[in-house]
Design a protein around this motif. Structure first.
Motif, short mmCIF file in Angstrom:
data_model
loop_
_atom_site.label_atom_id
_atom_site.label_comp_id
_atom_site.label_asym_id
_atom_site.label_seq_id
_atom_site.Cartn_x
_atom_site.Cartn_y
_atom_site.Cartn_z
N ALA A 183 9.65 -12.22 0.86
CA ALA A 183 9.60 -11.57 -0.46
C ALA A 183 10.83 -10.70 -0.66
O ALA A 183 11.49 -10.29 0.30
CB ALA A 183 8.33 -10.72 -0.58
N LEU A 184 11.12 -10.44 -1.93
CA LEU A 184 12.20 -9.53 -2.31
C LEU A 184 11.59 -8.27 -2.91
O LEU A 184 10.58 -8.34 -3.64
CB LEU A 184 13.13 -10.18 -3.34
N ILE A 185 12.20 -7.13 -2.61
CA ILE A 185 11.72 -5.89 -3.22
C ILE A 185 12.17 -5.87 -4.68
O ILE A 185 13.36 -5.93 -4.99
CB ILE A 185 12.28 -4.67 -2.47
N HIS A 186 11.18 -5.80 -5.57
CA HIS A 186 11.46 -5.77 -7.02
C HIS A 186 11.56 -4.34 -7.52
O HIS A 186 12.45 -4.01 -8.30
CB HIS A 186 10.36 -6.53 -7.76
N ASP A 187 10.65 -3.50 -7.08
CA ASP A 187 10.67 -2.08 -7.48
C ASP A 187 10.44 -1.25 -6.22
O ASP A 187 9.36 -1.26 -5.65
CB ASP A 187 9.57 -1.80 -8.50
N ALA A 188 11.48 -0.53 -5.80
CA ALA A 188 11.42 0.23 -4.55
C ALA A 188 10.78 1.60 -4.79
O ALA A 188 11.42 2.64 -4.71
CB ALA A 188 12.82 0.39 -3.96
N HIS A 189 9.49 1.60 -5.07
CA HIS A 189 8.76 2.85 -5.33
C HIS A 189 8.09 3.31 -4.04
O HIS A 189 7.40 2.54 -3.39
CB HIS A 189 7.72 2.63 -6.42
N PRO A 190 8.27 4.59 -3.64
CA PRO A 190 7.73 5.07 -2.37
C PRO A 190 6.21 5.12 -2.28
O PRO A 190 5.66 5.32 -1.20
CB PRO A 190 8.34 6.46 -2.23
N LYS A 191 5.53 4.96 -3.41
CA LYS A 191 4.06 4.97 -3.39
C LYS A 191 3.46 3.61 -3.74
O LYS A 191 2.33 3.32 -3.37
CB LYS A 191 3.51 6.02 -4.36
N ARG A 192 4.22 2.77 -4.45
CA ARG A 192 3.69 1.47 -4.88
C ARG A 192 4.84 0.49 -5.04
O ARG A 192 5.23 0.13 -6.16
CB ARG A 192 2.92 1.65 -6.20
N SER A 224 0.84 -1.19 0.00
CA SER A 224 0.00 0.00 0.00
C SER A 224 0.88 1.25 0.00
O SER A 224 2.09 1.18 0.28
CB SER A 224 -0.89 0.01 1.24
N GLU A 225 0.27 2.38 -0.30
CA GLU A 225 1.05 3.62 -0.34
C GLU A 225 1.67 3.92 1.02
O GLU A 225 2.83 4.35 1.11
CB GLU A 225 0.16 4.79 -0.78
N GLU A 226 0.91 3.69 2.09
CA GLU A 226 1.42 3.95 3.43
C GLU A 226 2.60 3.04 3.76
O GLU A 226 3.63 3.50 4.27
CB GLU A 226 0.31 3.75 4.46
N GLU A 227 2.46 1.74 3.46
CA GLU A 227 3.54 0.79 3.75
C GLU A 227 4.73 1.02 2.82
O GLU A 227 5.88 0.85 3.22
CB GLU A 227 3.03 -0.64 3.63
N SER A 228 4.45 1.40 1.58
CA SER A 228 5.54 1.68 0.63
C SER A 228 6.38 2.85 1.12
O SER A 228 7.62 2.81 1.08
CB SER A 228 4.97 1.98 -0.75
N HIS A 283 6.69 3.91 4.17
CA HIS A 283 7.43 3.49 5.36
C HIS A 283 8.65 2.65 4.97
O HIS A 283 9.75 2.84 5.53
CB HIS A 283 6.51 2.69 6.27
N ALA A 284 8.46 1.75 4.02
CA ALA A 284 9.55 0.86 3.61
C ALA A 284 10.68 1.62 2.93
O ALA A 284 11.86 1.38 3.22
CB ALA A 284 9.01 -0.22 2.68
N ILE A 285 10.33 2.53 2.05
CA ILE A 285 11.36 3.18 1.22
C ILE A 285 11.90 4.46 1.86
O ILE A 285 13.11 4.69 1.87
CB ILE A 285 10.79 3.48 -0.18
N ARG A 286 11.01 5.30 2.38
CA ARG A 286 11.44 6.58 2.94
C ARG A 286 11.96 6.46 4.38
O ARG A 286 12.93 7.13 4.74
CB ARG A 286 10.28 7.59 2.92
N VAL A 287 11.31 5.62 5.18
CA VAL A 287 11.68 5.53 6.59
C VAL A 287 12.74 4.45 6.82
O VAL A 287 13.78 4.70 7.43
CB VAL A 287 10.44 5.25 7.46
N LEU A 288 12.47 3.24 6.33
CA LEU A 288 13.40 2.13 6.55
C LEU A 288 14.55 2.11 5.55
O LEU A 288 15.51 1.36 5.72
CB LEU A 288 12.64 0.80 6.48
#
Length: 236
Positions: A50-59, A19-23, A25-30
């Motif tokens: 899972a592996l991050i395939h596309d580290a997009h902050p919204k999706r 989700s946008e919120e989790e994305s 958090h994952a990309i900007r915060v973590l």
């Protein structure tokens, strides 16, 4: 390992979009990047790697690499019905700790002596979600909307039913009454305890009176003690 709560994930699909919120958090915060490994829980017993395939902050796009179903499934079902405390932080504390220890369902009951008759379930669910992530639980406890004690007593329950109260009368030690690997519904009253008429109705409806020890416990402490006892006895 970073953990995310993903209740809408489908094990049959090889990819998942955070989700946008989790994305965010994952990309900007973590500061996670493509290729980083994460874990996901669906609240229904599924644990995903899972592996991050596309580290997009919204999706952010994840590629699922493994799935474990029934992760640490417990051998019993525990439903605690508790009167919300006047100080809501005490109820929040109970939900957090009970989730970490292990609980399946919580009902918020309004009784004759209740000092709080409402509770924001959406906020309380967020506390439960944070607790399952903290303790790596793949099952998300069900939190029911507040209802009256009479409404709860009128609902069928297939399992052992107990009421913990401080009024005089015969009581049994909860630890001696539990049938292991069963289903349990335990009633915990408000700060002023259940009214005698409420206790009588519960007993008439098949609830067994139990004691949680010799100390007079706060509502949230009594509820957590019951949670601990049930989980401990089912590990023996």
């Amino acid at each position: 390992m970073q953990l995310f709560y993903t209740p809408d994930i489908d094990a049959s699909h090889p990819q998942y979009f955070l989700s946008e919120e989790e994305s965010k958090h994952a990309i900007r915060v973590l500061r996670l990047e493509a290729g980083d490994e994460v874990q996901l829980i669906d609240g229904r017993g599924g644990l995903y790697t899972a592996l991050i395939h596309d580290a997009h902050p919204k999706r952010t796009i994840l590629k699922i690499t493994s799935v474990t179903t029934g992760f640490e499934k417990r051998n019993h079902y525990l439903h605690i019905a508790v009167a919300p405390t006047k100080n809501i932080e005490r109820l929040e504390w109970f939900l957090e700790k009970a989730t970490e220890i292990g609980i399946d369902e919580v009902s918020l009951i309004v009784t004759q002596r209740s000092e709080r008759k409402e509770a924001k379930v959406e906020r309380l669910n967020k506390i439960i979600t944070a607790a399952i992530k903290q303790s790596l639980k793949a099952y998300h406890p069900l939190l029911n909307e507040p209802l009256t004690l009479n409404q709860l007593l009128d609902k069928p329950f297939d399992g052992q039913k107990f009421i913990a109260h401080c009024e005089p009368g015969e009581k049994f030690a909860l630890r001696d009454e539990i049938t292991r690997q069963g289903r349990y519904l335990i009633l915990i009253g408000p700060e002023g305890d259940f009214a005698p008429a409420e206790i009588d109705k519960a007993l008439h409806n098949g609830f067994k009176p139990v004691s949680l020890g010799t100390s007079r416990l706060r509502t949230e402490t009594a509820a957590l003690e019951a949670c601990f006892e049930v989980n401990f006895l089912n590990r023996l």
